[in-house]
Design a protein around this motif. Structure first.
Motif, PDB file in Angstrom:
ATOM      1  N   ARG A 104      48.261  28.854  69.718  1.00  0.00           N
ATOM      2  CA  ARG A 104      48.352  30.146  69.037  1.00  0.00           C
ATOM      3  C   ARG A 104      47.529  30.045  67.763  1.00  0.00           C
ATOM      4  O   ARG A 104      47.234  28.938  67.288  1.00  0.00           O
ATOM      5  N   GLY A 105      47.126  31.190  67.209  1.00  0.00           N
ATOM      6  CA  GLY A 105      46.301  31.124  66.014  1.00  0.00           C
ATOM      7  C   GLY A 105      46.106  32.480  65.370  1.00  0.00           C
ATOM      8  O   GLY A 105      46.368  33.528  65.973  1.00  0.00           O
ATOM      9  N   MET A 106      45.669  32.459  64.118  1.00  0.00           N
ATOM     10  CA  MET A 106      45.451  33.690  63.354  1.00  0.00           C
ATOM     11  C   MET A 106      44.451  33.427  62.239  1.00  0.00           C
ATOM     12  O   MET A 106      44.180  32.281  61.874  1.00  0.00           O
ATOM     13  N   CYS A 150      53.067  31.813  72.116  1.00  0.00           N
ATOM     14  CA  CYS A 150      53.787  32.763  71.270  1.00  0.00           C
ATOM     15  C   CYS A 150      54.949  33.416  71.998  1.00  0.00           C
ATOM     16  O   CYS A 150      55.013  34.645  72.116  1.00  0.00           O
ATOM     17  N   GLU A 151      55.844  32.627  72.511  1.00  0.00           N
ATOM     18  CA  GLU A 151      57.061  33.180  73.081  1.00  0.00           C
ATOM     19  C   GLU A 151      57.984  33.637  71.953  1.00  0.00           C
ATOM     20  O   GLU A 151      58.010  33.046  70.874  1.00  0.00           O
ATOM     21  N   GLU A 152      58.736  34.698  72.205  1.00  0.00           N
ATOM     22  CA  GLU A 152      59.677  35.166  71.188  1.00  0.00           C
ATOM     23  C   GLU A 152      60.734  34.104  70.934  1.00  0.00           C
ATOM     24  O   GLU A 152      61.227  33.460  71.860  1.00  0.00           O
ATOM     25  N   ILE A 175      51.331  34.562  62.746  1.00  0.00           N
ATOM     26  CA  ILE A 175      50.520  33.781  63.684  1.00  0.00           C
ATOM     27  C   ILE A 175      50.621  34.334  65.101  1.00  0.00           C
ATOM     28  O   ILE A 175      49.701  34.179  65.905  1.00  0.00           O
ATOM     29  N   CYS A 176      51.733  35.013  65.397  1.00  0.00           N
ATOM     30  CA  CYS A 176      51.890  35.632  66.717  1.00  0.00           C
ATOM     31  C   CYS A 176      51.724  37.149  66.675  1.00  0.00           C
ATOM     32  O   CYS A 176      51.942  37.824  67.683  1.00  0.00           O
ATOM     33  N   TRP A 189      42.926  33.606  75.574  1.00  0.00           N
ATOM     34  CA  TRP A 189      42.115  34.070  74.459  1.00  0.00           C
ATOM     35  C   TRP A 189      42.331  35.566  74.225  1.00  0.00           C
ATOM     36  O   TRP A 189      42.438  36.019  73.084  1.00  0.00           O
ATOM     37  N   GLN A 190      42.414  36.339  75.291  1.00  0.00           N
ATOM     38  CA  GLN A 190      42.644  37.776  75.148  1.00  0.00           C
ATOM     39  C   GLN A 190      44.009  38.061  74.522  1.00  0.00           C
ATOM     40  O   GLN A 190      44.162  39.000  73.735  1.00  0.00           O
ATOM     41  N   GLN A 191      45.014  37.232  74.863  1.00  0.00           N
ATOM     42  CA  GLN A 191      46.326  37.377  74.228  1.00  0.00           C
ATOM     43  C   GLN A 191      46.253  37.048  72.736  1.00  0.00           C
ATOM     44  O   GLN A 191      46.884  37.723  71.908  1.00  0.00           O
ATOM     45  N   MET A 192      45.497  36.031  72.370  1.00  0.00           N
ATOM     46  CA  MET A 192      45.358  35.663  70.965  1.00  0.00           C
ATOM     47  C   MET A 192      44.708  36.780  70.156  1.00  0.00           C
ATOM     48  O   MET A 192      45.051  37.003  68.993  1.00  0.00           O
ATOM     49  N   LEU A 193      43.773  37.497  70.762  1.00  0.00           N
ATOM     50  CA  LEU A 193      43.043  38.554  70.059  1.00  0.00           C
ATOM     51  C   LEU A 193      43.755  39.902  70.086  1.00  0.00           C
ATOM     52  O   LEU A 193      43.409  40.791  69.305  1.00  0.00           O
ATOM     53  N   SER A 194      44.729  40.072  70.958  1.00  0.00           N
ATOM     54  CA  SER A 194      45.355  41.380  71.159  1.00  0.00           C
ATOM     55  C   SER A 194      45.920  41.948  69.849  1.00  0.00           C
ATOM     56  O   SER A 194      46.732  41.316  69.174  1.00  0.00           O
TER      57      SER A 194
END
Length: 284
Positions: free
Chosen positions: A87-89, A225-227, A260-261, A26-31
């Motif tokens: 992943r999300g936005m 969200c891998e490159e 999205i990433c 979740w913290q990665q999604m919000l970063s």
């Protein structure tokens, strides 16, 4: 850090359910997002529900949840595959006050799309915006789609998400006529952030301390969200050499945004030359 979905069964009540918990994912999604608090809550609750739905995927596939509207929140997109990579936005106004879901979306819709290699075409389902919040909306959806009374309890902070789903199975009233009412009341006491530090087994044991609980193996959640530079190369090839070079000439570089990433790919002239020579460029 603990990111998982874990199913359970209240055996003597014939009530099933699931716990979903996210922290580092979740913290990665919000970063880097800086969403207003009502938007953070909306994205967190929708992420929890998406994982509860995605956990049911029994073969390779991807579930996409998309909300579109004319209100302060114009778009929300979350996708999750069968391995629970999520992943999300959100696209939204900068200043949003807390308000019911219909007001956040305005005239909008919620669409679920399921893609599987085994399917000839995607399956889509429109979820009626029936409720003032995500929990109410999906309680109605589960009741209609699965023919099961359902309750959702969702908690979102800036560091963690917690969700609890209860579903009343067909034989529940025969097992215990008061069981569903009792389970609902106990589950409603879950709104305590101290639970974030407990395991699913500890949470369920505290909530349903008089019940026999069968707890199934947890499924791990990861940030999805891998490159993927190859996808960028393919997109630019599809756009065409003439169009890409015209962009390069005008701006001095080609910038591809992965909303999205929350990531940008920047390609200079050398990188573009290498792409159209079908070599492997380095992009930044």
């Amino acid at each position: 850090m603990s990111n998982y979905v874990q199913r359970f069964l209240l055996e003597n009540l014939d009530i099933r359910g699931a716990v979903v918990h996210l922290d580092s994912v979740w913290q990665q999604m919000l970063s880097g997002r800086n969403y207003p608090q009502p938007v953070t809550q909306l994205l967190g609750e929708m992420s929890a529900v998406t994982l509860l739905l995605g956990e049911n995927l029994k073969q390779a596939g991807r579930l996409t949840v998309q909300m579109n509207g004319s209100g302060p929140v114009s778009m929300l997109v979350i996708d999750c595959n069968d391995s629970l990579h999520i992943r999300g936005m959100v696209k939204c106004a900068q200043n949003i006050e807390a308000q019911p879901l219909p007001d956040l979306l305005g005239h909008g819709q919620l669409l679920l799309t399921l893609d599987m290699p085994s399917m000839r075409e995607s399956y889509q389902s429109i979820v009626p915006l029936d409720g003032d919040n995500i929990a109410e909306l999906f309680e109605h959806y589960f009741k209609q789609s699965e023919q099961l009374p359902s309750r959702l309890f969702l908690i979102t902070t800036n560091t963690a998400i917690f969700g609890l789903l209860l579903q009343k199975l067909p034989a529940a009233d025969q097992q215990d006529p008061d069981g569903w009412t009792r389970a609902e009341a106990l589950a409603a006491t879950v709104h305590d952030q101290s639970l974030f530090d407990l395991t699913a087994e500890e949470i369920l044991t505290r909530l349903f301390y008089e019940e026999t609980i069968r707890i199934f193996d947890a499924q791990t959640i990861q940030y999805g969200c891998e490159e993927n530079p190859a996808r960028i190369y393919a997109m630019l090839h599809a756009l065409g050499r003439e169009e890409v070079y015209s962009i390069l000439q005008e701006f001095g570089e080609v910038v591809v945004s992965d909303d999205i990433c929350n990531r940008e790919y920047r390609l200079d002239a050398l990188a573009i030359d290498i792409i159209f020579c079908e070599a492997n460029p380095t992009i930044h």
